[in-house]
Motif scaffolding. Structure first.
Motif: not given
Length: 159
Positions: A14, A51, A55, A72-73, A76-77, A79-80, A94-95, A99
């Motif tokens: 992603f 990382c 990406h 994945v959600k 991503k949430t 880590t943002s 933001y991501w 993905y």
């Protein structure tokens, strides 16, 4: 009574929104540890993670009880929020939506781990765009270029 036995491996890829270089190299190991903690808390195992500034590649072993999209959600949430709280960037982090997820057999695990851990070297020869399109083609994943990541090249967005 019979039990269920599985061996499932998936590489998840992603990108940072707008493909901006917002993951500071000096903090990537901390981000790796944070993502690893999330994955482990969901009962999966991180086999490799890397990382890049724009990406992330994440290679995991998981059980069929784990919903990949939910993991994945969550990654991503969380880590943002983590990157924003750490104030690693001057602009909001933001991501991008979406993905790529690619499955592998047990015999391929070592090669995939090496591939992910050697991302720095790999990207000296190939852009993320080239890499991602190659993965989609290699795995025969049908795609429409207008629904791929936002690509920023020479200061302009393109697909």
């Amino acid at each position: 009574m019979a039990d269920t036995y599985t061996q499932l491996y998936v590489q998840i890829v992603f990108a940072v929104k707008g493909r901006q270089n917002l993951i500071p190299r000096q903090h990537k190991e901390e981000l790796h540890r944070y993502i690893t903690g999330i994955v482990q808390s969901r009962g999966a195992k991180v086999l490799a993670i890397h990382c890049m500034p724009d990406h992330t590649h994440l290679f995991i072993g998981f059980s069929p009880a784990l919903a990949l999209a939910g993991l994945v959600k969550e990654v991503k949430t969380a880590t943002s929020i983590f990157v924003k709280e750490k104030r690693w960037t001057r602009i909001p982090f933001y991501w991008q939506e979406g993905y790529g997820a690619f499955t592998y057999s047990h015999s391929q695990v070592d090669a995939v781990v090496r591939y992910i851990l050697n991302q720095e070297e790999h990207h000296r020869k190939r852009t993320f765009r080239e890499e991602y399109l190659n993965l989609l083609e290699k795995f025969a994943v049908p795609f429409d270029t207008k629904y791929l990541f936002e690509w920023i090249e020479d200061g302009r967005e393109s697909t």
